[in-house]
Structure formats: structure tokens, C-alpha cells
Design a protein around this motif. Structure first.
Motif, PDB file in Angstrom:
ATOM      1  N   ASN A   1       0.801  -1.228   0.000  1.00  0.00           N
ATOM      2  CA  ASN A   1       0.000   0.000   0.000  1.00  0.00           C
ATOM      3  C   ASN A   1       0.833   1.278   0.000  1.00  0.00           C
ATOM      4  OD1 ASN A   1      -2.541  -1.285  -0.061  1.00  0.00           O
ATOM      5  ND2 ASN A   1      -2.388  -1.673   2.136  1.00  0.00           N
ATOM      6  N   GLY A   2       2.158   1.165  -0.069  1.00  0.00           N
ATOM      7  CA  GLY A   2       3.010   2.349  -0.090  1.00  0.00           C
ATOM      8  C   GLY A   2       2.819   3.165  -1.348  1.00  0.00           C
ATOM      9  N   GLN A   3       2.712   2.478  -2.487  1.00  0.00           N
ATOM     10  CA  GLN A   3       2.495   3.196  -3.744  1.00  0.00           C
ATOM     11  C   GLN A   3       1.141   3.898  -3.740  1.00  0.00           C
ATOM     12  OE1 GLN A   3       3.202   0.627  -7.095  1.00  0.00           O
ATOM     13  NE2 GLN A   3       5.414   0.667  -6.789  1.00  0.00           N
ATOM     14  N   LYS A   4       0.156   3.284  -3.083  1.00  0.00           N
ATOM     15  CA  LYS A   4      -1.167   3.921  -2.995  1.00  0.00           C
ATOM     16  C   LYS A   4      -1.070   5.215  -2.190  1.00  0.00           C
ATOM     17  CE  LYS A   4      -5.902   3.164  -1.470  1.00  0.00           C
ATOM     18  NZ  LYS A   4      -6.844   2.236  -0.855  1.00  0.00           N
ATOM     19  N   LEU A   5      -0.350   5.179  -1.071  1.00  0.00           N
ATOM     20  CA  LEU A   5      -0.182   6.377  -0.250  1.00  0.00           C
ATOM     21  C   LEU A   5       0.525   7.480  -1.036  1.00  0.00           C
ATOM     22  CD1 LEU A   5      -0.364   7.928   2.419  1.00  0.00           C
ATOM     23  CD2 LEU A   5       1.781   6.834   3.088  1.00  0.00           C
ATOM     24  N   LEU A   6       1.590   7.116  -1.749  1.00  0.00           N
ATOM     25  CA  LEU A   6       2.312   8.104  -2.555  1.00  0.00           C
ATOM     26  C   LEU A   6       1.419   8.679  -3.647  1.00  0.00           C
ATOM     27  CD1 LEU A   6       5.821   6.493  -2.942  1.00  0.00           C
ATOM     28  CD2 LEU A   6       5.251   8.574  -1.721  1.00  0.00           C
ATOM     29  N   ARG A   7       0.627   7.815  -4.272  1.00  0.00           N
ATOM     30  CA  ARG A   7      -0.292   8.287  -5.296  1.00  0.00           C
ATOM     31  C   ARG A   7      -1.267   9.306  -4.709  1.00  0.00           C
ATOM     32  NH1 ARG A   7      -3.954   4.431  -6.103  1.00  0.00           N
ATOM     33  NH2 ARG A   7      -5.637   5.754  -5.411  1.00  0.00           N
ATOM     34  N   LEU A   8      -1.746   9.059  -3.494  1.00  0.00           N
ATOM     35  CA  LEU A   8      -2.677   9.982  -2.853  1.00  0.00           C
ATOM     36  C   LEU A   8      -2.018  11.340  -2.583  1.00  0.00           C
ATOM     37  CD1 LEU A   8      -4.487   7.553  -0.383  1.00  0.00           C
ATOM     38  CD2 LEU A   8      -5.419   8.560  -2.478  1.00  0.00           C
ATOM     39  N   VAL A   9      -0.750  11.318  -2.175  1.00  0.00           N
ATOM     40  CA  VAL A   9      -0.020  12.569  -1.940  1.00  0.00           C
ATOM     41  C   VAL A   9       0.142  13.332  -3.256  1.00  0.00           C
ATOM     42  CG1 VAL A   9       2.221  13.558  -1.292  1.00  0.00           C
ATOM     43  CG2 VAL A   9       1.184  11.771   0.119  1.00  0.00           C
ATOM     44  N   VAL A  10       0.558  12.633  -4.307  1.00  0.00           N
ATOM     45  CA  VAL A  10       0.753  13.271  -5.607  1.00  0.00           C
ATOM     46  C   VAL A  10      -0.583  13.763  -6.171  1.00  0.00           C
ATOM     47  CG1 VAL A  10       1.512  12.897  -7.994  1.00  0.00           C
ATOM     48  CG2 VAL A  10       2.886  12.036  -6.099  1.00  0.00           C
ATOM     49  N   GLU A  11      -1.639  12.964  -5.989  1.00  0.00           N
ATOM     50  CA  GLU A  11      -2.966  13.401  -6.436  1.00  0.00           C
ATOM     51  C   GLU A  11      -3.383  14.674  -5.718  1.00  0.00           C
ATOM     52  OE1 GLU A  11      -5.779  10.236  -5.875  1.00  0.00           O
ATOM     53  OE2 GLU A  11      -5.107   9.158  -7.640  1.00  0.00           O
TER      54      GLU A  11
END
Length: 173
Positions: free
Chosen positions: A98-108
């Protein structure tokens, strides 16, 4: 957690820069306490892009990831505390479930802030931008100097004063 030692809780004094335009941004973060602003220089004049009060993301993600000079600066408007994540922390996070999901949320979040800001600057007249600002961020009016708010709205400080008087006179009538 593997990433916790890689996160930095950074104290930033009023007026201090997290990074400057032209430098490589070394981390992205979230404001824990206080308020910062992102701005760039055009013809020697500071133009404010964003304010970053509590729970807002900040940083130049492209500069961090691609190691290119930042297009804007990030400076504390008041004494602040920011949770910062550097490239090493991002790489560790990418490898976690889920790390990539968290990063995606930050970038989004950063992308959505930019989209909303850009649309407002092109679509809305200054009065609407001001009314939207006081509706969405009423507490910031007391925390941020008026010349930064005027810059954020894309108007001169004198125009902001006139705009505020006009709105107040309508409310009184």
C-alpha cells in the motif's frame, strides 16, 4: 514501521525557506503546525501559488523525483512544523504494501490543488477568488499578511483593500 526513521519532523521559523526556486527540492511534506506558502518570482515580484496550513501537502515533487531545479520557493509564513519525506523515504514507501497507494494519494493531492488553483485564476474574477478563499480558509485571513493574500488572488494590495471595502459595504447595506 520501516519508514518512520526516514521521516523528519522539521521546525521551520517564520521567514525560513524549505527550498528556494532554482534549488533541488530535497523532500515533500505535510504541514503539521503553522502555515507556509509557495511562490515564484516574475519580474522581481513574488507571486504566491499556494498556502500550506495544517494538513496540506507541500513541495516540488518533480524537482525531488527528477532532481531538477524547483520552479518555486516554499517559505514559512509563521513558525511551523512540517513532516518531511525525502527520496530515500519515498523509495522505502514504494516497496511497502500500500506504499504506492499512499504516494499516489499525496501526488494526487498536489495535482488537485494545482488544477483547482489554475482553474480559479483563469475562470474566476478577483472578487470570486477572494470570496472562495474566505469561505474555504477563513482562519487564514488572520494568519497571513495581506500582501501575500493579494498576491495569491493575482491582484495588488491596494486592489485587495478596495475589494474588501466593497464587500463590507454590501454586507452592511
Amino acid at each position: 514501521m520501516l519508514i518512520e526513521p526516514l521521516l523528519e519532523l522539521r521546525q521551520v521559523e517564520k521567514g525560513e525557506f524549505i527550498f528556494r526556486e532554482g534549488d533541488i527540492c530535497d523532500a515533500v511534506g505535510i504541514t503539521h503546525k503553522g502555515c507556509l506558502r509557495s511562490f515564484f518570482l516574475k519580474d522581481g515580484k513574488e507571486l504566491t501559488l499556494f498556502f500550506h496550513p495544517e494538513q496540506y501537502t507541500l513541495g516540488d515533487y518533480e524537482s525531488l523525483r527528477r532532481q531538477r531545479p524547483a520552479y518555486f520557493s516554499c517559505q514559512a509564513v509563521e513558525n511551523s512544523v512540517v513532516l518531511m519525506m525525502n527520496t530515500q523515504a519515498i523509495e522505502v514507501l514504494e516497496a511497502l504494501p500500500n506504499g504506492q497507494k499512499l504516494l499516489r494519494l499525496v501526488v494526487e493531492d498536489l495535482a488537485f490543488q494545482l488544477r483547482d488553483r489554475l482553474l480559479s485564476l483563469y475562470r474566476d474574477p478577483p472578487e470570486q477568488r477572494y470570496l472562495s478563499f474566505i469561505e474555504t480558509e477563513p482562519k487564514l485571513l488572520q494568519r497571513i499578511p495581506q500582501h501575500y493574500i493579494a498576491s495569491y488572488l493575482g491582484i495588488e494590495p491596494e486592489s485587495l483593500s478596495r475589494l474588501k471595502r466593497r464587500i463590507q459595504s454590501r454586507q452592511i447595506s
